[in-house]
Write a protein that holds these residues in place. Structure first.
Motif, short mmCIF file in Angstrom:
data_model
loop_
_atom_site.label_atom_id
_atom_site.label_comp_id
_atom_site.label_asym_id
_atom_site.label_seq_id
_atom_site.Cartn_x
_atom_site.Cartn_y
_atom_site.Cartn_z
N ILE A 172 33.38 42.49 31.53
CA ILE A 172 33.75 43.79 32.09
C ILE A 172 32.47 44.61 32.22
O ILE A 172 31.83 44.94 31.21
N GLY A 173 32.10 44.92 33.47
CA GLY A 173 30.85 45.62 33.72
C GLY A 173 31.02 47.04 34.21
O GLY A 173 30.03 47.69 34.59
N ALA A 174 32.24 47.54 34.21
CA ALA A 174 32.50 48.92 34.66
C ALA A 174 33.91 49.32 34.24
O ALA A 174 34.79 48.47 34.07
N ALA A 175 34.11 50.62 34.10
CA ALA A 175 35.45 51.14 33.76
C ALA A 175 36.28 51.22 35.04
O ALA A 175 36.60 52.29 35.54
N ASN A 176 36.63 50.03 35.53
CA ASN A 176 37.42 49.90 36.76
C ASN A 176 38.80 49.36 36.38
O ASN A 176 38.92 48.22 35.93
N ARG A 177 39.82 50.19 36.52
CA ARG A 177 41.17 49.82 36.05
C ARG A 177 41.66 48.53 36.70
O ARG A 177 42.19 47.65 36.02
N GLU A 178 41.47 48.40 38.00
CA GLU A 178 41.97 47.21 38.70
C GLU A 178 41.29 45.94 38.20
O GLU A 178 41.93 44.93 37.92
N GLY A 179 39.96 46.01 38.07
CA GLY A 179 39.22 44.85 37.60
C GLY A 179 39.57 44.47 36.18
O GLY A 179 39.75 43.29 35.85
N ILE A 180 39.68 45.46 35.31
CA ILE A 180 40.00 45.22 33.90
C ILE A 180 41.41 44.65 33.75
O ILE A 180 41.63 43.69 33.00
N ALA A 181 42.37 45.20 34.49
CA ALA A 181 43.74 44.69 34.42
C ALA A 181 43.81 43.24 34.84
O ALA A 181 44.53 42.43 34.24
N GLU A 182 43.02 42.88 35.87
CA GLU A 182 43.03 41.50 36.34
C GLU A 182 42.42 40.56 35.31
O GLU A 182 42.93 39.45 35.09
N ILE A 183 41.36 40.99 34.66
CA ILE A 183 40.74 40.17 33.61
C ILE A 183 41.71 39.92 32.47
O ILE A 183 41.86 38.79 31.98
N ILE A 184 42.38 40.96 32.01
CA ILE A 184 43.30 40.81 30.87
C ILE A 184 44.50 39.94 31.25
O ILE A 184 44.94 39.10 30.46
N ARG A 185 45.02 40.11 32.46
CA ARG A 185 46.12 39.24 32.92
C ARG A 185 45.69 37.78 32.91
O ARG A 185 46.43 36.90 32.44
N GLN A 186 44.49 37.51 33.42
CA GLN A 186 44.00 36.13 33.46
C GLN A 186 43.82 35.56 32.05
O GLN A 186 44.22 34.42 31.77
N GLN A 187 43.23 36.34 31.16
CA GLN A 187 43.01 35.87 29.79
C GLN A 187 44.34 35.53 29.10
O GLN A 187 44.46 34.49 28.45
#
Length: 295
Positions: free
Chosen positions: A144-159
């Motif tokens: 996670i390289g930025a406080a970007n809600r969309e990107g973070i949500a996608e990372i957590i869903r994938q994990q």
């Protein structure tokens, strides 16, 4: 799932040693250990040298389960032998240390300030091999390289999605969404990440047991409540680029986390050291990380 391993990981005092440098990070790890790139001429020679380094660490008289609960291995290490036994079996049977396997295959290009994991094409095969070698769990990293809600949500869903598949295969996954420690909005990114984790935990069926590996948080005690969740076996910390003294100091302020350090553990080790010198430096690093983990 091995219940004795589970109890050790959930309730034991100590930390996890991260010994899972892979292809991209191996030359750097070897150089830091005192072995330059001109000292090997092929990938096979490179991995033989890193296996010698890891074997020296694991077989050291100071590398014991009195302070080390588990160790994360690279696949080549798991499939290599230490004193006649495969590495994971050696860790558990000879040292009483719980073995984990790194399973991710690197990351995608940055999108929405984040880097998802590449598809793990060999996951089924790795789960099968890990079970054959009596491995307890796995580890996989996103960034996670930025406080970007969309990107973070996608990372957590994938994990969580991959983590469920791993648990269904008989292993306990360590989910590692690493927040880069140098970004200006680190605290905000951590807040978003924890919110997304809580959403996914609420939807997670009760049978699933997972672990988390995070960068040391901006706010002290930030993951303490998460660590108490009944489906969370343990929350562990990566050193993330902090110098060892700073990493240990930060960790000691977070009672809900234990260490899962790599660079901080290996920092002062060298191929040129005598066995006594090597053990002394390793013992010092282990003790400092242990003390920070049990605060």
């Amino acid at each position: 799932m091995n219940e004795k391993m589970l109890d050790q990981m959930k309730n034991g005092k100590g930390f996890i040693a991260a010994l899972d440098q892979s292809g991209g990070s191996t030359p750097k790890a070897l150089k830091h250990y005192g072995i330059n790139e001109d000292q090997y001429s092929s990938e096979e020679e490179m991995f033989n040298l890193i296996h010698e380094m890891r074997s020296r660490i694991i077989t050291s008289k100071v590398f014991t389960n009195e302070r080390i609960l588990g160790a994360i291995l690279f696949r080549k290490t798991m499939n290599s032998k230490i004193e006649g036994k495969y590495a994971a079996e050696y860790l558990w049977e000879e040292k009483g240390i719980v073995p984990f396997l790194k399973v991710d295959e690197g990351m995608e290009a940055e999108k929405n300030g984040c880097q998802l994991m590449k598809p793990i094409k060999s996951l089924d095969e790795e789960i099968k091999e890990a079970n054959e070698h009596k491995v307890f769990g796995t580890k996989m990293r996103s960034v996670i390289g930025a406080a970007n809600r969309e990107g973070i949500a996608e990372i957590i869903r994938q994990q969580f999605e991959v983590g469920k598949k791993i648990f269904d295969g008989g292993l306990v996954p360590i989910l590692e969404p690493e927040v880069t420690i140098t970004i200006p909005d680190k605290a905000e990114a951590e807040e978003m990440m924890l919110e997304e984790i809580q959403k996914n935990l609420e939807a997670l069926p009760e049978k699933y047991q997972i672990m988390f590996k995070f960068s040391l948080p901006t706010k002290e005690g930030f993951y303490d409540e998460l660590a108490k969740h009944p489906q969370v076996v343990r929350v562990v910390a990566l050193s993330g680029g902090y110098p060892i003294d700073e990493a240990n100091e930060l960790l000691s302020k977070n009672s809900g986390m234990i260490a899962s350090f790599s660079r901080a553990l290996l920092n002062d080790l060298s191929a040129q050291q005598s066995d006594d010198e090597f053990d002394a430096k390793l013992d010092e690093a282990i003790e400092n990380i242990y003390q920070a983990s049990i605060q």
